[in-house]
Scaffold this motif. Structure first.
Motif, PDB file in Angstrom:
ATOM      1  N   TYR A   1       0.929  -1.263   0.146  1.00 58.11           N
ATOM      2  CA  TYR A   1       0.005  -0.060   0.033  1.00 58.11           C
ATOM      3  C   TYR A   1       1.096   1.190  -0.238  1.00 58.11           C
ATOM      4  CZ  TYR A   1      -3.252   3.439   1.481  1.00 58.11           C
ATOM      5  OH  TYR A   1      -4.285   4.726   1.442  1.00 58.11           O
ATOM      6  N   VAL A   2       0.791   2.194  -1.124  1.00 55.57           N
ATOM      7  CA  VAL A   2       1.680   3.216  -1.185  1.00 55.57           C
ATOM      8  C   VAL A   2       0.898   4.374  -1.284  1.00 55.57           C
ATOM      9  CG1 VAL A   2       3.233   4.369  -2.787  1.00 55.57           C
ATOM     10  CG2 VAL A   2       3.359   1.626  -2.541  1.00 55.57           C
ATOM     11  N   VAL A   3       1.505   5.443  -0.632  1.00 58.02           N
ATOM     12  CA  VAL A   3       0.859   6.711  -0.376  1.00 58.02           C
ATOM     13  C   VAL A   3       1.950   7.641  -0.767  1.00 58.02           C
ATOM     14  CG1 VAL A   3      -0.077   8.615   1.263  1.00 58.02           C
ATOM     15  CG2 VAL A   3      -0.636   6.048   1.524  1.00 58.02           C
ATOM     16  N   GLN A   4       1.605   8.716  -1.704  1.00 53.02           N
ATOM     17  CA  GLN A   4       2.324   9.741  -2.174  1.00 53.02           C
ATOM     18  C   GLN A   4       1.845  10.963  -2.050  1.00 53.02           C
ATOM     19  OE1 GLN A   4       2.367   7.225  -5.812  1.00 53.02           O
ATOM     20  NE2 GLN A   4       4.515   8.222  -6.179  1.00 53.02           N
ATOM     21  N   VAL A   5       2.548  11.945  -1.415  1.00 50.99           N
ATOM     22  CA  VAL A   5       2.024  13.225  -1.282  1.00 50.99           C
ATOM     23  C   VAL A   5       2.908  14.024  -2.057  1.00 50.99           C
ATOM     24  CG1 VAL A   5       1.234  14.959   0.344  1.00 50.99           C
ATOM     25  CG2 VAL A   5       0.988  12.576   1.129  1.00 50.99           C
ATOM     26  N   TRP A   6       2.473  15.242  -2.818  1.00 52.48           N
ATOM     27  CA  TRP A   6       3.160  16.307  -3.570  1.00 52.48           C
ATOM     28  C   TRP A   6       2.799  17.662  -3.281  1.00 52.48           C
ATOM     29  CZ3 TRP A   6       0.915  12.036  -6.032  1.00 52.48           C
ATOM     30  CH2 TRP A   6       1.725  10.976  -6.744  1.00 52.48           C
ATOM     31  N   ASP A   7       3.858  18.249  -2.905  1.00 51.15           N
ATOM     32  CA  ASP A   7       3.631  19.676  -2.799  1.00 51.15           C
ATOM     33  C   ASP A   7       4.493  20.336  -3.705  1.00 51.15           C
ATOM     34  OD1 ASP A   7       6.154  21.092  -1.604  1.00 51.15           O
ATOM     35  OD2 ASP A   7       6.114  19.343  -0.395  1.00 51.15           O
ATOM     36  N   HIS A   8       4.366  21.799  -4.059  1.00 56.92           N
ATOM     37  CA  HIS A   8       4.934  22.514  -4.945  1.00 56.92           C
ATOM     38  C   HIS A   8       5.616  23.832  -4.531  1.00 56.92           C
ATOM     39  CE1 HIS A   8       3.338  19.844  -8.058  1.00 56.92           C
ATOM     40  NE2 HIS A   8       2.448  19.772  -7.344  1.00 56.92           N
ATOM     41  N   ALA A   9       5.821  23.675  -3.016  1.00 57.98           N
ATOM     42  CA  ALA A   9       6.511  24.810  -2.220  1.00 57.98           C
ATOM     43  C   ALA A   9       8.062  24.954  -2.576  1.00 57.98           C
ATOM     44  CB  ALA A   9       5.930  24.871  -0.947  1.00 57.98           C
ATOM     45  N   GLY A  10       8.396  25.989  -2.829  1.00 57.16           N
ATOM     46  CA  GLY A  10       9.698  26.287  -2.802  1.00 57.16           C
ATOM     47  C   GLY A  10      10.376  26.416  -1.515  1.00 57.16           C
ATOM     48  N   ASP A  11      11.826  26.706  -1.217  1.00 54.01           N
ATOM     49  CA  ASP A  11      12.501  26.939  -0.123  1.00 54.01           C
ATOM     50  C   ASP A  11      11.535  27.914   0.881  1.00 54.01           C
ATOM     51  OD1 ASP A  11      14.039  24.835  -0.300  1.00 54.01           O
ATOM     52  OD2 ASP A  11      15.621  26.320  -1.116  1.00 54.01           O
ATOM     53  N   GLU A  12      11.293  27.477   2.216  1.00 53.00           N
ATOM     54  CA  GLU A  12      10.674  28.226   3.033  1.00 53.00           C
ATOM     55  C   GLU A  12      11.688  29.634   3.648  1.00 53.00           C
ATOM     56  OE1 GLU A  12       9.446  25.714   6.033  1.00 53.00           O
ATOM     57  OE2 GLU A  12       8.732  24.242   4.462  1.00 53.00           O
ATOM     58  N   GLU A  13      10.805  30.557   3.918  1.00 55.55           N
ATOM     59  CA  GLU A  13      11.659  31.582   4.651  1.00 55.55           C
ATOM     60  C   GLU A  13      11.488  31.181   6.076  1.00 55.55           C
ATOM     61  OE1 GLU A  13      12.541  34.520   3.082  1.00 55.55           O
ATOM     62  OE2 GLU A  13      12.032  33.747   1.086  1.00 55.55           O
ATOM     63  N   GLN A  14      11.910  32.550   6.853  1.00 55.69           N
ATOM     64  CA  GLN A  14      12.198  32.011   8.344  1.00 55.69           C
ATOM     65  C   GLN A  14      10.721  31.498   8.965  1.00 55.69           C
ATOM     66  OE1 GLN A  14      13.976  35.344  10.130  1.00 55.69           O
ATOM     67  NE2 GLN A  14      15.914  34.356  10.525  1.00 55.69           N
ATOM     68  N   ILE A  15      10.831  30.511   9.908  1.00 60.48           N
ATOM     69  CA  ILE A  15       9.695  30.301  10.422  1.00 60.48           C
ATOM     70  C   ILE A  15       9.713  30.330  12.035  1.00 60.48           C
ATOM     71  CG2 ILE A  15       8.936  28.528   8.808  1.00 60.48           C
ATOM     72  CD1 ILE A  15       9.773  26.230  10.198  1.00 60.48           C
ATOM     73  N   THR A  16       8.491  30.350  12.599  1.00 56.22           N
ATOM     74  CA  THR A  16       8.530  30.779  14.191  1.00 56.22           C
ATOM     75  C   THR A  16       9.152  29.601  14.856  1.00 56.22           C
ATOM     76  OG1 THR A  16       6.356  29.761  14.560  1.00 56.22           O
ATOM     77  CG2 THR A  16       6.542  32.254  13.486  1.00 56.22           C
ATOM     78  N   ASP A  17       9.248  29.857  16.286  1.00 54.59           N
ATOM     79  CA  ASP A  17       9.842  28.576  17.107  1.00 54.59           C
ATOM     80  C   ASP A  17       8.738  27.391  17.070  1.00 54.59           C
ATOM     81  OD1 ASP A  17      12.067  30.195  17.491  1.00 54.59           O
ATOM     82  OD2 ASP A  17      11.772  30.565  19.461  1.00 54.59           O
ATOM     83  N   GLU A  18       7.495  27.985  17.284  1.00 54.62           N
ATOM     84  CA  GLU A  18       6.469  27.137  17.300  1.00 54.62           C
ATOM     85  C   GLU A  18       6.272  26.215  16.100  1.00 54.62           C
ATOM     86  OE1 GLU A  18       3.312  28.010  20.109  1.00 54.62           O
ATOM     87  OE2 GLU A  18       1.812  26.558  18.885  1.00 54.62           O
ATOM     88  N   GLU A  19       6.405  26.873  15.116  1.00 58.50           N
ATOM     89  CA  GLU A  19       6.334  26.110  13.637  1.00 58.50           C
ATOM     90  C   GLU A  19       7.555  25.223  13.613  1.00 58.50           C
ATOM     91  OE1 GLU A  19       4.071  29.176  10.667  1.00 58.50           O
ATOM     92  OE2 GLU A  19       6.365  29.510  10.898  1.00 58.50           O
ATOM     93  N   GLN A  20       8.764  25.493  13.910  1.00 55.89           N
ATOM     94  CA  GLN A  20      10.020  24.710  13.675  1.00 55.89           C
ATOM     95  C   GLN A  20       9.737  23.488  14.766  1.00 55.89           C
ATOM     96  OE1 GLN A  20      12.504  25.270  11.526  1.00 55.89           O
ATOM     97  NE2 GLN A  20      12.606  22.945  12.064  1.00 55.89           N
ATOM     98  N   LEU A  21       9.201  23.579  15.859  1.00 59.23           N
ATOM     99  CA  LEU A  21       8.889  22.480  16.840  1.00 59.23           C
ATOM    100  C   LEU A  21       8.104  21.317  15.899  1.00 59.23           C
ATOM    101  CD1 LEU A  21       9.082  21.403  19.469  1.00 59.23           C
ATOM    102  CD2 LEU A  21       7.045  22.467  20.159  1.00 59.23           C
ATOM    103  N   THR A  22       6.863  22.064  15.493  1.00 56.45           N
ATOM    104  CA  THR A  22       5.954  21.137  14.766  1.00 56.45           C
ATOM    105  C   THR A  22       6.500  20.541  13.518  1.00 56.45           C
ATOM    106  OG1 THR A  22       4.084  22.696  15.393  1.00 56.45           O
ATOM    107  CG2 THR A  22       3.513  21.075  13.627  1.00 56.45           C
ATOM    108  N   VAL A  23       7.359  21.035  12.982  1.00 57.21           N
ATOM    109  CA  VAL A  23       8.150  20.549  11.732  1.00 57.21           C
ATOM    110  C   VAL A  23       9.277  19.430  12.422  1.00 57.21           C
ATOM    111  CG1 VAL A  23       9.963  20.851   9.878  1.00 57.21           C
ATOM    112  CG2 VAL A  23       8.080  22.337  10.254  1.00 57.21           C
TER     113      VAL A  23
END
Lengths: 136, 111
Positions: free
Chosen positions: A73-95
């Protein structure tokens, strides 16, 4: 082999839909019941990651997901976003937490840049139980 | 299932009962509610996850952020969780070493 494809605008509300569809296809594909919670979590994490990547760069293009029922069973997820700018500490924690979860619960996991453009592909696979596929 | 939030007071602790799914869509509502409690001067917050049947990394991030904000505000913070599927994700991410986890509301409010 059968594939279910889903495309959705990068809104968090649609991630739940992707989880529900993905688990339904996994069950039909013969993924053992005791792994379905992990499949649900992994699909949610991968789709939420894609949505967040689009939102951080203000990209409204759709996120695409494919659920393929074959020998695995194979799941593929595609996004088309380029490199991100700075993100907040809480966003980085979630990442970071999301990456830890995916690596821990998906034995067959690949994350790679898209060829010929910005974005990434997350591919995850689970073994299927043949006995449960015979009655289809 | 959508997120449900309800509060009650137990032994001078404000217990926030959370139900349903805490994910990338619903987690901001949980963050907002905890922030409201801390801003209103509550000094002991317990988040009860007994009726949560799904939580993702966004939900974990909200709990870690809430624990930090509670500490900054001089409030105590605890999380009640006994469901194995949720405990597993706390362990995988090592957040069981960061967040004060309790098996029951009684245990959390007695601490």
């Amino acid at each position: 082999m059968a594939t279910v494809r889903l495309e959705f605008t990068p809104e968090p509300a649609h991630v739940r839909t992707a989880r529900l569809v993905g688990v339904a296809v996994a069950r039909r594909a013969g993924v053992p019941d005791d792994q379905l919670d992990e499949v649900r979590l992994a699909i949610g994490e991968a789709c939420a990651r894609a949505v967040a990547r689009h939102q951080r760069v203000g990209l409204r293009d759709v996120v695409a997901v494919a659920f393929t029922d074959g020998d695995r069973y194979v799941v593929q997820v595609w996004d088309h976003a380029g490199d991100e700018e700075q993100i907040t500490d809480e966003e980085q924690l979630t990442v970071d937490v999301s990456a830890s979860l995916l690596q821990a619960i998906v034995k067959d996991l690949q994350v790679r840049p898209l060829e010929g453009g910005p974005g990434t592909e997350v591919q995850m696979a689970w073994p299927v139980r043949r006995a449960s596929r015979l009655g289809r | 299932m959508e997120l449900s939030l309800a509060t009650r007071v137990v032994a001078a602790h404000t217990v926030l009962e959370v139900g349903g799914e805490v994910d990338v869509y619903t987690a901001p509502k949980l963050r907002e509610r905890i922030t409201e409690l801390l801003d209103s001067g509550v000094t002991a917050v317990v988040v009860d996850l007994a009726r949560v049947d799904f939580m993702d990394s966004t939900g974990l991030g909200v709990l870690v952020g809430a624990n930090r904000r509670a500490g900054n505000a001089g409030a105590t913070f605890g999380v009640v969780c006994s469901r194995e599927s949720l405990l597993k994700i706390f362990r995988i991410t090592a957040l069981d070493q960061v967040l004060p986890l309790y098996p029951s509301v009684d245990a959390a409010t007695a601490s």
